[in-house]
Design an enzyme around this catalytic site. Structure first.
Site, mmCIF file in Angstrom:
data_model
loop_
_atom_site.group_PDB
_atom_site.id
_atom_site.type_symbol
_atom_site.label_atom_id
_atom_site.label_comp_id
_atom_site.label_asym_id
_atom_site.label_seq_id
_atom_site.Cartn_x
_atom_site.Cartn_y
_atom_site.Cartn_z
ATOM 1 N N TYR A 199 -3.638 -1.344 10.441
ATOM 2 C CA TYR A 199 -3.477 -1.595 9.002
ATOM 3 C C TYR A 199 -2.097 -1.159 8.526
ATOM 4 O O TYR A 199 -1.394 -1.928 7.863
ATOM 5 C CB TYR A 199 -4.562 -0.873 8.204
ATOM 6 N N SER B 76 0.856 -1.192 0.000
ATOM 7 C CA SER B 76 0.000 0.000 0.000
ATOM 8 C C SER B 76 0.889 1.238 0.000
ATOM 9 O O SER B 76 2.056 1.174 0.383
ATOM 10 C CB SER B 76 -0.863 0.018 1.269
HETATM 11 N N1 NAP Z 1 -8.463 -0.840 -1.997
HETATM 12 C C1 NAP Z 1 -7.508 0.005 -1.645
HETATM 13 O O1 NAP Z 1 -7.727 1.222 -1.507
HETATM 14 C C2 NAP Z 1 -6.101 -0.525 -1.422
HETATM 15 C C3 NAP Z 1 -5.060 0.409 -1.361
HETATM 16 C C4 NAP Z 1 -3.754 -0.036 -1.175
HETATM 17 C C5 NAP Z 1 -3.511 -1.373 -1.041
HETATM 18 N N2 NAP Z 1 -4.529 -2.281 -1.092
HETATM 19 C C6 NAP Z 1 -4.199 -3.697 -0.925
HETATM 20 O O2 NAP Z 1 -4.608 -4.392 -2.080
HETATM 21 C C7 NAP Z 1 -4.797 -5.762 -1.746
HETATM 22 C C8 NAP Z 1 -6.104 -6.242 -2.367
HETATM 23 O O3 NAP Z 1 -7.177 -5.542 -1.742
HETATM 24 P P1 NAP Z 1 -8.483 -5.062 -2.526
HETATM 25 O O4 NAP Z 1 -8.501 -3.585 -2.438
HETATM 26 O O5 NAP Z 1 -8.577 -5.718 -3.838
HETATM 27 O O6 NAP Z 1 -9.608 -5.591 -1.492
HETATM 28 P P2 NAP Z 1 -10.834 -6.592 -1.689
HETATM 29 O O7 NAP Z 1 -11.669 -6.186 -2.848
HETATM 30 O O8 NAP Z 1 -11.468 -6.672 -0.332
HETATM 31 O O9 NAP Z 1 -10.136 -7.987 -2.025
HETATM 32 C C9 NAP Z 1 -9.334 -8.643 -1.052
HETATM 33 C C10 NAP Z 1 -8.977 -10.025 -1.549
HETATM 34 O O10 NAP Z 1 -8.187 -10.675 -0.525
HETATM 35 C C11 NAP Z 1 -8.749 -11.956 -0.288
HETATM 36 N N3 NAP Z 1 -8.460 -12.421 1.065
HETATM 37 C C12 NAP Z 1 -8.721 -11.813 2.243
HETATM 38 N N4 NAP Z 1 -8.348 -12.596 3.263
HETATM 39 C C13 NAP Z 1 -7.835 -13.738 2.715
HETATM 40 C C14 NAP Z 1 -7.290 -14.926 3.238
HETATM 41 N N5 NAP Z 1 -7.191 -15.144 4.566
HETATM 42 N N6 NAP Z 1 -6.859 -15.869 2.377
HETATM 43 C C15 NAP Z 1 -6.955 -15.679 1.043
HETATM 44 N N7 NAP Z 1 -7.454 -14.589 0.485
HETATM 45 C C16 NAP Z 1 -7.901 -13.621 1.310
HETATM 46 C C17 NAP Z 1 -10.243 -11.783 -0.561
HETATM 47 O O11 NAP Z 1 -10.847 -13.012 -0.906
HETATM 48 P P3 NAP Z 1 -11.756 -13.913 0.073
HETATM 49 O O12 NAP Z 1 -12.508 -12.994 0.979
HETATM 50 O O13 NAP Z 1 -12.597 -14.675 -0.895
HETATM 51 O O14 NAP Z 1 -10.764 -14.775 0.801
HETATM 52 C C18 NAP Z 1 -10.192 -10.888 -1.798
HETATM 53 O O15 NAP Z 1 -10.006 -11.658 -2.957
HETATM 54 C C19 NAP Z 1 -4.740 -5.846 -0.218
HETATM 55 O O16 NAP Z 1 -3.483 -6.355 0.177
HETATM 56 C C20 NAP Z 1 -4.892 -4.399 0.219
HETATM 57 O O17 NAP Z 1 -4.273 -4.159 1.468
HETATM 58 C C21 NAP Z 1 -5.821 -1.883 -1.291
#
Ligand code: NAP
Length: 241
Positions: free
Chosen positions: A154, A141
Site C-alpha cells: 500500500y 495518504s
Molecule cells: N480511509 C483511510 O483511512 C484513507 C487514508 C488515507 C488515504 N486514503 C485514500 O483515500 C482514497 C479513497 O479511499 P476511501 O477511504 O474513501 O475508501 P473507500 O470507502 O473504500 O472508497 C474507495 C473508492 O474507490 C473506488 N474504486 C476502487 N477501485 C476502483 C477502480 N478500479 N475504478 C474506479 N473506482 C475504484 C471505490 O468504488 P467502486 O468499488 O465502486 O469502484 C470507492 O468509491 C483512496 O485513494 C485511499 O487510498 C484513505
C-alpha cells in the site's frame, strides 16, 4: 471563464471525481455539488447513486476504454478539475504479497491515477491556450512518504502516486496546471474492506474532513497553488513528512 474569475467559487466549476461511489469520494461529490459545482463522479459500482448536481458514470480507473469514455464525458462537460481519489488498501507482510495482489493495488492506485490524468491533459492544455486554468488533486495518504510493517504494497503504491503527483506538477507548470496532493491519515470509510461507522473509528477523520481539504485546494485564488495538505485525526500519532 478566466483563471481570475474561477477563484474562490465552485459555481460554474466542473469537477471529475474518481472513486465517487462511497467514502471520501462520495462525500466530496456531495460537498462539491452542494456548493454549486457540477460533479462527474466515476466508480465501478454507481447503480442507484443520486446526488443533486452530480452525474455518476461507470468507471474502472485501471481500464483504458473505461477511462476514455469517462474522460470524453468530462471534456464534453468542460471539466476544469480532476480529483484522483479511487484507491484500494492491502496490508500484508512482504512474504505474503502475491503478484495478483501487487497488480490490483498498484494498478488501482498508480495506473489508476495516471490514466484519468493522461486522458485529460490535452483538454487542460487547450484550456490554458484559452486563458483558463485547470487543477488536478490527488488523494494519496499520509503514508505516501513513510512506511511500516505490513505497508510495503500500500505505501509503495502511495509513494509512487506521490511521485506521479510531483512529476505532473513539474510538467503541468508549463500549461498552468495546479497540482495538489491531499494526504489524509486515518479516515472512517469503507477502506480496506472495513465498514463505515465502526466503533474503533469514532475518533478518526470523517470523509467530510478530507472533502473540505480538497474544496480548499479547489477554491483558493487563481494565483495560489496548494502543493500539499497533510491532515490527521488528533488520536493518530504525530508523523512527518
Ligand atoms: N480511509 C483511510 O483511512 C484513507 C487514508 C488515507 C488515504 N486514503 C485514500 O483515500 C482514497 C479513497 O479511499 P476511501 O477511504 O474513501 O475508501 P473507500 O470507502 O473504500 O472508497 C474507495 C473508492 O474507490 C473506488 N474504486 C476502487 N477501485 C476502483 C477502480 N478500479 N475504478 C474506479 N473506482 C475504484 C471505490 O468504488 P467502486 O468499488 O465502486 O469502484 C470507492 O468509491 C483512496 O485513494 C485511499 O487510498 C484513505
Amino acid at each position: 471563464m478566466t483563471e481570475q474569475t474561477q477563484a474562490g467559487s465552485l459555481r460554474r466549476r466542473v469537477v471529475a471525481v474518481t472513486g465517487a461511489s462511497k467514502g471520501i469520494g462520495l462525500a466530496l461529490a456531495q460537498r462539491l455539488a452542494a456548493q454549486g459545482a457540477h460533479v462527474i463522479g466515476g466508480a465501478r459500482n454507481v447503480d442507484g447513486l443520486s446526488v443533486d448536481g452530480a452525474e455518476f458514470l461507470s468507471l474502472d480507473v485501471t481500464d483504458e476504454p473505461s477511462v476514455a469514455a469517462f474522460a470524453a464525458r468530462c471534456v464534453d462537460a468542460g471539466v476544469d478539475a480532476l480529483v484522483n481519489n479511487a484507491g484500494v488498501g492491502s496490508f500484508l507482510p512482504v512474504q505474503d504479497i502475491t503478484p495478483e495482489e501487487y497488480r490490483r493495488v498498484m494498478d488501482t492506485n498508480v495506473l489508476g491515477t495516471i490514466l484519468p490524468t493522461r486522458a485529460l491533459i490535452g483538454h487542460f492544455q487547450a484550456r490554458h491556450a484559452q486563458g483558463q486554468g485547470s487543477q488536478v488533486v490527488n488523494v494519496t495518504s499520509d503514508v505516501s512518504a513513510r512506511t511500516f510493517a505490513g505497508g510495503a504494497l500500500y505505501t509503495g503504491s502511495k509513494f509512487a502516486q506521490r511521485a506521479v503527483t510531483h512529476a505532473l506538477a513539474h510538467e503541468g507548470h508549463a500549461y498552468g496546471l495546479r497540482v495538489t496532493e491531499i494526504r489524509p491519515g486515518m479516515v472512517d470509510t469503507f477502506f480496506g474492506g472495513t465498514a463505515q461507522g465502526e466503533a474503533f473509528k469514532a475518533q478518526w477523520l470523517r470523509p467530510d474532513d478530507v472533502a473540505d481539504a480538497v474544496l480548499y485546494a479547489l477554491t483558493v485564488p487563481a494565483h495560489l497553488r496548494v502543493d500539499e495538505i497533510l491532515l490527521h485525526p488528533v488520536v493518530q500519532e504525530v508523523s512527518y513528512p
